[in-house]
Scaffold this active site. Structure first.
Site, PDB file in Angstrom:
ATOM      1  N   GLU A 129     -40.084 -13.960  85.470  1.00 21.44           N
ATOM      2  CA  GLU A 129     -40.066 -13.703  84.021  1.00 21.44           C
ATOM      3  C   GLU A 129     -41.026 -14.646  83.281  1.00 21.44           C
ATOM      4  O   GLU A 129     -41.476 -14.344  82.179  1.00 21.44           O
ATOM      5  CB  GLU A 129     -38.661 -13.885  83.459  1.00 21.44           C
ATOM      6  CG  GLU A 129     -37.740 -12.706  83.672  1.00 21.44           C
ATOM      7  CD  GLU A 129     -38.096 -11.501  82.812  1.00 21.44           C
ATOM      8  OE1 GLU A 129     -38.312 -11.666  81.613  1.00 21.44           O
ATOM      9  OE2 GLU A 129     -38.149 -10.387  83.365  1.00 21.44           O
ATOM     10  N   TYR A 150     -34.888 -16.861  77.627  1.00 13.26           N
ATOM     11  CA  TYR A 150     -34.602 -17.132  79.047  1.00 13.26           C
ATOM     12  C   TYR A 150     -35.863 -17.649  79.752  1.00 13.26           C
ATOM     13  O   TYR A 150     -35.856 -18.699  80.396  1.00 13.26           O
ATOM     14  CB  TYR A 150     -34.111 -15.837  79.724  1.00 13.26           C
ATOM     15  CG  TYR A 150     -34.050 -15.934  81.230  1.00 13.26           C
ATOM     16  CD1 TYR A 150     -32.948 -16.489  81.863  1.00 13.26           C
ATOM     17  CD2 TYR A 150     -35.108 -15.482  82.018  1.00 13.26           C
ATOM     18  CE1 TYR A 150     -32.899 -16.598  83.250  1.00 13.26           C
ATOM     19  CE2 TYR A 150     -35.070 -15.583  83.396  1.00 13.26           C
ATOM     20  CZ  TYR A 150     -33.964 -16.145  84.011  1.00 13.26           C
ATOM     21  OH  TYR A 150     -33.934 -16.257  85.377  1.00 13.26           O
ATOM     22  N   LYS A 154     -36.855 -21.401  81.242  1.00 11.58           N
ATOM     23  CA  LYS A 154     -37.187 -21.546  82.669  1.00 11.58           C
ATOM     24  C   LYS A 154     -38.592 -22.135  82.843  1.00 11.58           C
ATOM     25  O   LYS A 154     -38.864 -22.859  83.805  1.00 11.58           O
ATOM     26  CB  LYS A 154     -37.088 -20.190  83.374  1.00 11.58           C
ATOM     27  CG  LYS A 154     -35.656 -19.734  83.635  1.00 11.58           C
ATOM     28  CD  LYS A 154     -35.057 -20.465  84.830  1.00 11.58           C
ATOM     29  CE  LYS A 154     -33.704 -19.945  85.240  1.00 11.58           C
ATOM     30  NZ  LYS A 154     -33.157 -20.625  86.427  1.00 11.58           N
TER      31      LYS A 154
HETATM   32  O1  G4F Z   1     -31.949  -6.040  86.171  1.00 15.97           O
HETATM   33  P1  G4F Z   1     -32.521  -6.708  84.970  1.00 15.97           P
HETATM   34  O2  G4F Z   1     -31.575  -7.086  83.904  1.00 15.97           O
HETATM   35  O3  G4F Z   1     -33.361  -7.915  85.498  1.00 15.97           O
HETATM   36  P2  G4F Z   1     -34.536  -8.795  84.824  1.00 15.97           P
HETATM   37  O4  G4F Z   1     -34.485  -8.775  83.359  1.00 15.97           O
HETATM   38  O5  G4F Z   1     -35.813  -8.343  85.460  1.00 15.97           O
HETATM   39  O6  G4F Z   1     -34.151 -10.264  85.292  1.00 15.97           O
HETATM   40  C1  G4F Z   1     -33.699 -10.550  86.597  1.00 15.97           C
HETATM   41  O7  G4F Z   1     -34.790 -10.911  87.417  1.00 15.97           O
HETATM   42  C2  G4F Z   1     -35.487 -12.094  87.000  1.00 15.97           C
HETATM   43  C3  G4F Z   1     -36.598 -12.323  88.004  1.00 15.97           C
HETATM   44  O8  G4F Z   1     -37.723 -11.570  87.624  1.00 15.97           O
HETATM   45  C4  G4F Z   1     -34.521 -13.258  86.958  1.00 15.97           C
HETATM   46  F1  G4F Z   1     -35.151 -14.370  86.547  1.00 15.97           F
HETATM   47  C5  G4F Z   1     -33.382 -12.958  86.007  1.00 15.97           C
HETATM   48  O9  G4F Z   1     -32.436 -14.029  86.028  1.00 15.97           O
HETATM   49  C6  G4F Z   1     -32.695 -11.695  86.499  1.00 15.97           C
HETATM   50  O10 G4F Z   1     -32.138 -11.949  87.763  1.00 15.97           O
HETATM   51  O11 G4F Z   1     -33.618  -5.749  84.304  1.00 15.97           O
HETATM   52  C7  G4F Z   1     -34.709  -5.200  85.028  1.00 15.97           C
HETATM   53  C8  G4F Z   1     -35.432  -4.177  84.167  1.00 15.97           C
HETATM   54  C9  G4F Z   1     -35.758  -4.684  82.752  1.00 15.97           C
HETATM   55  O12 G4F Z   1     -37.072  -4.313  82.440  1.00 15.97           O
HETATM   56  C10 G4F Z   1     -34.800  -3.941  81.838  1.00 15.97           C
HETATM   57  O13 G4F Z   1     -35.288  -3.681  80.527  1.00 15.97           O
HETATM   58  O14 G4F Z   1     -34.557  -3.062  83.984  1.00 15.97           O
HETATM   59  C11 G4F Z   1     -34.618  -2.647  82.623  1.00 15.97           C
HETATM   60  N1  G4F Z   1     -33.379  -1.932  82.325  1.00 15.97           N
HETATM   61  C12 G4F Z   1     -33.301  -0.610  81.989  1.00 15.97           C
HETATM   62  N2  G4F Z   1     -32.038  -0.275  81.758  1.00 15.97           N
HETATM   63  C13 G4F Z   1     -32.136  -2.445  82.300  1.00 15.97           C
HETATM   64  C14 G4F Z   1     -31.281  -1.388  81.945  1.00 15.97           C
HETATM   65  N3  G4F Z   1     -31.662  -3.691  82.555  1.00 15.97           N
HETATM   66  C15 G4F Z   1     -30.321  -3.900  82.470  1.00 15.97           C
HETATM   67  N4  G4F Z   1     -29.837  -5.129  82.767  1.00 15.97           N
HETATM   68  N5  G4F Z   1     -29.448  -2.892  82.097  1.00 15.97           N
HETATM   69  C16 G4F Z   1     -29.883  -1.638  81.812  1.00 15.97           C
HETATM   70  O15 G4F Z   1     -29.098  -0.737  81.508  1.00 15.97           O
END
Ligand code: G4F
Length: 340
Positions: A129, A150, A154
Site C-alpha cells: 500500500e 494506513y 506504514k
Molecule cells: O482486501 P482488501 O481490503 O485489501 P487491501 O486494501 O489491498 O489491503 C490489504 O493488503 C495490503 C497489502 O497490499 C495490506 F497492507 C493491508 O493490511 C491489507 O491486508 O481490498 C483489496 C481491494 C481494494 O482495492 C478494495 O477497494 O478490493 C477492493 N474491494 C472491492 N470490494 C473491497 C471490497 N475491499 C473490501 N475490503 N471489501 C469489499 O467489499
C-alpha cells in the site's frame, strides 16, 4: 541454543502462521494479543493447533512502558512486529488510532531494541500500500506514494526501521508484502468476504454479496509462503527491505470469477459502475451488487510486485498460485459453512 521470538499481533492471520513456522523450527515463541475485558478465543491459533505451545501476553503497541517490560522479560532473539490496524478503508475513519498503532508502535519497539543493546533482530511488517499508484510492477526501488492514513503510517514505520538499521546498526528489516490470503484471512478483506459470501449464498444462508471497486488490481499470494519470507529476512546476513509478491495481478472481478469457477457456478456480469451486477446464469438470480459505500475515498488502482530480489537473495519462492489460492479458500469456506 533454541532461539526465542516475540511476535506482536500473534492472533492475526500472519501471526498464527508465523508462530507455527517458528515452533516447527524449534523456537520458543512468545506473542502479544490485545487486551480485552472479555475472554478472547484465539481461533486461528486454535485452528493451527499451536495455542498450547505458545507464551501469550496481553500488550498494546500504544503502551511503551508495558512493551519495554515485556521485551525485557522475554529477551527475544527476534521480534516480528505484525500488530497493526490492518484495514485500509477503516484507516480513513480512525486515522489517529491507525497512526499510533502502525507508525508510533514500531517506533516504540525500535527504541526499546536500541536501548536494550540492539542485539535483537527486528522485522517490520510493511506493505505494498506504501506504493500507492506508482506504476506496476513495484519493487524495493519504487518511490513510495501512500494514499491512505494506513499507508502513510506504514511508510513512517518503514523508513524508521531502515533508519535504525543504518544509524544504530540494528538488524532491522522491512518486508514490503503484497496482499497475502488464506482461510484464516479476516472476513473484512475482499478475498475472504467473497469466498465466505459465495459459500453462504450456495447454502441459502445469504441472498447476495455487496462489493465495492471490482476493477482494483491486487497481487494475491498465500500467507504461509509470506511468513517463511519474514523468517528468511531475519536470517539474512544484513538487514534491508524486501518485496514479497507473486508478480501476477488480478482484479477483484477476476477473483470473483475464479471463485465461481471453483464452485462450478456460472455467472454473467451486466451493467456498469455502481449498477454492475453478477447473475447466476442457471437461476437468473442476482448474486452480486455494488455498494458505493464500499468505495474508498482514495483507491490504489494496481499493485503488482516484483519479488526477484527476495527470490535471489533469500531463496524465497511461493508454493501456491492464484487459481490454487482461490480454490483452497472456497473449499475451506464451503466446508465451514456446511459444518455449521
Ligand atoms: O482486501 P482488501 O481490503 O485489501 P487491501 O486494501 O489491498 O489491503 C490489504 O493488503 C495490503 C497489502 O497490499 C495490506 F497492507 C493491508 O493490511 C491489507 O491486508 O481490498 C483489496 C481491494 C481494494 O482495492 C478494495 O477497494 O478490493 C477492493 N474491494 C472491492 N470490494 C473491497 C471490497 N475491499 C473490501 N475490503 N471489501 C469489499 O467489499
Amino acid at each position: 541454543m533454541p532461539k526465542t521470538a516475540l511476535i506482536t499481533g500473534i492472533a492475526g492471520q500472519d501471526g498464527a502462521y508465523l508462530a507455527r513456522l517458528l515452533l516447527e523450527k524449534g523456537y520458543t515463541v512468545h506473542g502479544t494479543t490485545r487486551r480485552s475485558s472479555m475472554p478472547q478465543g484465539h481461533t486461528r491459533l486454535e485452528a493451527l493447533g499451536v495455542i498450547d505451545h505458545l507464551h501469550l501476553h496481553e500488550s498494546e503497541l500504544t503502551e511503551a512502558s508495558n512493551l519495554q517490560r515485556l521485551v525485557g522479560r522475554v529477551a527475544p532473539d527476534e521480534i516480528y512486529n505484525l500488530a497493526a490496524q490492518s484495514h485500509v478503508a477503516t484507516s480513513f475513519d480512525v486515522p489517529i488510532y491507525t497512526t499510533d498503532i502502525n507508525a508510533l508502535g514500531p517506533l516504540r519497539l525500535l527504541e526499546i531494541v536500541r536501548t536494550m543493546g540492539g542485539k535483537c533482530r527486528f522485522y517490520q511488517a510493511s506493505t505494498s500500500e506504501m506504493f500507492g499508484n506508482a506504476p506496476a510492477p513495484q519493487s524495493e526501488e519504487t518511490p513510495l506514494n501512500p494514499r491512505s492514513p494506513y499507508a502513510a503510517a506504514k511508510t513512517l514505520a518503514h523508513h524508521a526501521t531502515l533508519n535504525y538499521a543504518s544509524a544504530f546498526g540494528l538488524h532491522a528489516s522491512s518486508g514490503i508484502l503484497f496482499n497475502h490470503e488464506s482461510p484464516l484471512r479476516g472476513i473484512g478483506f475482499v478475498t475472504r468476504k467473497v469466498a465466505r459470501g459465495l459459500a453462504h449464498i450456495a447454502l441459502g444462508r445469504q441472498d447476495k454479496l455487496l462489493l465495492g471497486n471490482l476493477d482494483a488490481v491486487r497481487d494475491w499470494g498465500y500467507a504461509p509462503d509470506y511468513v517463511e519470507g519474514m523468517w528468511r529476512m531475519l536470517q539474512h546476513d544484513s538487514p534491508r527491505s524486501f518485496v514479497l509478491a507473486t508478480g501476477e495481478g488480478h482484479t477483484v472481478r477476476d477473483f470473483v470469477e475464479a471463485a465461481c469457477r471453483s464452485m462450478d457456478w456460472s455467472i454473467a456480469w451486466s451493467g456498469e459502475g455502481e449498477h454492475e451486477i453478477a447473475i447466476d446464469t442457471k437461476t437468473g438470480r442476482t448474486i452480486i451488487t455494488i455498494d458505493p459505500q464500499l468505495y474508498r475515498p482514495l483507491e490504489v488502482n494496481k499493485l503488482v510486485g516484483d519479488p526477484s530480489l527476495a527470490e535471489r537473495e533469500l531463496g524465497w519462492t511461493r508454493s501456491v498460485d492464484f487459481a490454487q489460492l482461490v480454490d483452497l479458500m472456497i473449499r475451506h469456506d464451503l466446508h465451514e459453512a456446511t459444518a455449521r
